[in-house]
Design an enzyme around this catalytic site. Structure first.
Site, PDB file in Angstrom:
ATOM      1  N   GLU A 124      -6.183  -4.881  10.117  1.00 41.88           N
ATOM      2  CA  GLU A 124      -5.130  -3.904  10.415  1.00 41.88           C
ATOM      3  C   GLU A 124      -5.498  -3.142  11.683  1.00 41.88           C
ATOM      4  O   GLU A 124      -6.302  -2.199  11.631  1.00 41.88           O
ATOM      5  CB  GLU A 124      -4.978  -2.913   9.257  1.00 41.88           C
ATOM      6  N   GLY A 181       2.598  -1.196   4.340  1.00 37.83           N
ATOM      7  CA  GLY A 181       2.671   0.228   4.002  1.00 37.83           C
ATOM      8  C   GLY A 181       4.118   0.670   3.857  1.00 37.83           C
ATOM      9  O   GLY A 181       4.750   0.489   2.819  1.00 37.83           O
ATOM     10  N   GLY A 182       4.662   1.250   4.926  1.00 38.79           N
ATOM     11  CA  GLY A 182       6.007   1.851   4.898  1.00 38.79           C
ATOM     12  C   GLY A 182       7.077   0.960   4.271  1.00 38.79           C
ATOM     13  O   GLY A 182       7.870   1.434   3.452  1.00 38.79           O
ATOM     14  N   GLU A 191      -7.186   4.761   7.354  1.00 44.30           N
ATOM     15  CA  GLU A 191      -6.928   6.198   7.162  1.00 44.30           C
ATOM     16  C   GLU A 191      -8.125   6.885   6.506  1.00 44.30           C
ATOM     17  O   GLU A 191      -8.396   8.056   6.753  1.00 44.30           O
ATOM     18  CB  GLU A 191      -5.627   6.378   6.351  1.00 44.30           C
ATOM     19  N   HIS A 228      -9.817   1.432   4.087  1.00 47.52           N
ATOM     20  CA  HIS A 228      -8.567   1.567   4.845  1.00 47.52           C
ATOM     21  C   HIS A 228      -8.804   2.478   6.053  1.00 47.52           C
ATOM     22  O   HIS A 228      -9.570   3.435   5.975  1.00 47.52           O
ATOM     23  CB  HIS A 228      -7.454   2.137   3.965  1.00 47.52           C
ATOM     24  N   ASN A 274       0.868  -1.183   0.000  1.00 51.72           N
ATOM     25  CA  ASN A 274       0.000   0.000   0.000  1.00 51.72           C
ATOM     26  C   ASN A 274       0.903   1.230   0.000  1.00 51.72           C
ATOM     27  O   ASN A 274       1.469   1.586   1.022  1.00 51.72           O
ATOM     28  CB  ASN A 274      -0.902  -0.033   1.252  1.00 51.72           C
ATOM     29  N   TRP A 275       1.029   1.852  -1.166  1.00 50.82           N
ATOM     30  CA  TRP A 275       1.947   2.993  -1.305  1.00 50.82           C
ATOM     31  C   TRP A 275       1.348   4.302  -0.767  1.00 50.82           C
ATOM     32  O   TRP A 275       2.016   5.318  -0.732  1.00 50.82           O
ATOM     33  CB  TRP A 275       2.368   3.160  -2.774  1.00 50.82           C
TER      34      TRP A 275
HETATM   35  P1  PGA Z   1       2.321   0.228   7.710  1.00 53.47           P
HETATM   36  O1  PGA Z   1       0.920   0.451   6.964  1.00 53.47           O
HETATM   37  O2  PGA Z   1       2.906  -1.077   7.170  1.00 53.47           O
HETATM   38  O3  PGA Z   1       3.166   1.411   7.343  1.00 53.47           O
HETATM   39  O4  PGA Z   1       2.045   0.124   9.170  1.00 53.47           O
HETATM   40  C1  PGA Z   1       0.041  -0.613   6.695  1.00 53.47           C
HETATM   41  C2  PGA Z   1      -1.226  -0.102   6.036  1.00 53.47           C
HETATM   42  O5  PGA Z   1      -1.673   0.995   6.378  1.00 53.47           O
HETATM   43  O6  PGA Z   1      -1.797  -0.751   5.143  1.00 53.47           O
END
Ligand code: PGA
Length: 250
Positions: A169, A235-236, A98, A96, A8-9
Site C-alpha cells: 500500500e 478502505g473507503g 496509519e 498498516h 479495511n473499515w
Molecule cells: P483506501 O484505503 O482504499 O481508502 O485508499 C486503503 C487502506 O488503507 O487499506
C-alpha cells in the site's frame, strides 16, 4: 492462487452499522460468490463479534485491524490474539501505514506482532509501503526490503504458508483518490515477490500479495489483472456494501 478481497473499515462503524453492512453485502452477493475469491472484513475491535455473528454461515471471514504480541498481561488498552479469536475473527492486520505513521509503530514491533499472531493461529495481513518522500528519493526498494525483512525474517515457511498475506500500500495512494499507475504496481509487486524470495525461498511464490490504495469498483478489475497481484485491500470503497460487492465481483 486464490484471490483475496479485503475490506479495511478503519475507525468506522458501530456494532449495528457493521452488522448492517455485512448483511447487505451477503444479500447483494445472493449466494453467488466468485469461486476463486476469498473475502475478509477487517472491522474495529468493538464490532468484531457483531460482524462475525452477521457473517456466520457465509464464506466471509472477519479480521481485526491490530494486535498486541502477548497472550495476556498488564498492557492497558491492548488486545491479544486470543481475544480476537474469541470474537470469531481469524485474521489481523499488522503494520498498516496509519499505525506506522500516525501512531509511530516501528518495523520491529510490526515484526513481533506478525510472528506472535501467526503463532497464535491468526492469519496476518502484513502491510508495507513507501511514502511519497521515500519514492521521490528513489528509496522504494530499500523501504520495502527493510519492512519485509523486519517482519518476515525468522518466520518458518510453514507459518507463512498457513496464514501470511502481504499488502503493498503506497502511503501516498491511501485515502487520497490517487491510485498508483499500473506500471508502479507491477514494479512494486515484482520487487515484493523478489524480496520475499530472497528471505523465504520457494515459499514466496505461494504467498498472496495484495494491492491497496484508492481501489474502487472502476479500477479493481484492471489492477487484479496485473502480474503478482493476488488481491485487494480496500478502505473507503469497502464501507458501503454495494461498492464493495462490485469489487468482489470485479
Ligand atoms: P483506501 O484505503 O482504499 O481508502 O485508499 C486503503 C487502506 O488503507 O487499506
Amino acid at each position: 492462487m486464490r484471490t483475496l478481497i479485503a475490506a479495511n473499515w478503519k475507525m468506522f462503524k458501530t456494532r449495528a452499522e457493521a452488522q448492517q453492512t455485512a448483511r447487505e453485502l451477503i444479500a447483494l452477493m445472493q449466494d453467488d460468490w466468485p469461486a476463486e475469491r476469498d473475502v475478509v472484513l477487517f472491522a474495529p475491535f468493538t464490532a468484531l463479534a457483531a460482524t462475525a455473528e452477521a457473517v456466520a454461515g457465509s464464506p466471509v471471514a472477519v479480521g481485526a485491524q491490530d494486535v498486541y504480541p502477548a497472550a495476556e498481561g498488564a498492557f492497558t488498552g491492548e488486545i491479544s490474539p486470543g481475544m480476537i479469536l474469541d470474537c470469531g475473527a481469524s485474521w489481523v492486520i499488522a503494520g498498516h501505514s496509519e499505525r506506522r505513521h500516525i501512531l509511530g509503530e516501528s518495523a520491529s514491533f510490526v515484526g513481533k506482532k506478525t510472528a506472535f499472531a501467526l503463532e497464535a493461529g491468526l492469519s496476518v495481513m502484513l502491510c508495507i509501503g513507501e511514502t511519497l518522500e521515500e519514492r521521490e528519493a528513489d528509496k522504494l526498494e530499500a523501504v520495502l526490503r527493510a519492512q519485509l525483512e523486519q517482519a518476515v525474517r525468522g518466520l518458518s515457511a510453514d507459518a507463512c504458508l498457513k496464514g501470511l498475506a502481504v499488502a503493498y500500500e503506497p502511503v501516498w495512494a491511501i485515502g487520497t483518490g490517487k491510485v498508483a499507475s499500473e506500471a508502479d504496481i507491477l514494479e512494486a509487486h515484482a520487487m515484493v515477490r523478489n524480496i520475499l524470495g530472497v528471505i523465504l525461498g520457494s515459499t514466496a511464490g505461494s504467498l498472496p500479495i495484495l494491492y491497496g490504495g484508492s481501489v474502487k469498483p472502476e479500477n479493481a478489475s484492471s489492477i487484479l489483472a496485473l502480474d503478482n497481484v493476488n488481491g485487494l485491500l480496500v478502505g473507503g470503497a469497502s464501507l458501503r456494501a454495494e461498492s464493495f460487492s462490485k469489487i468482489i465481483r470485479a
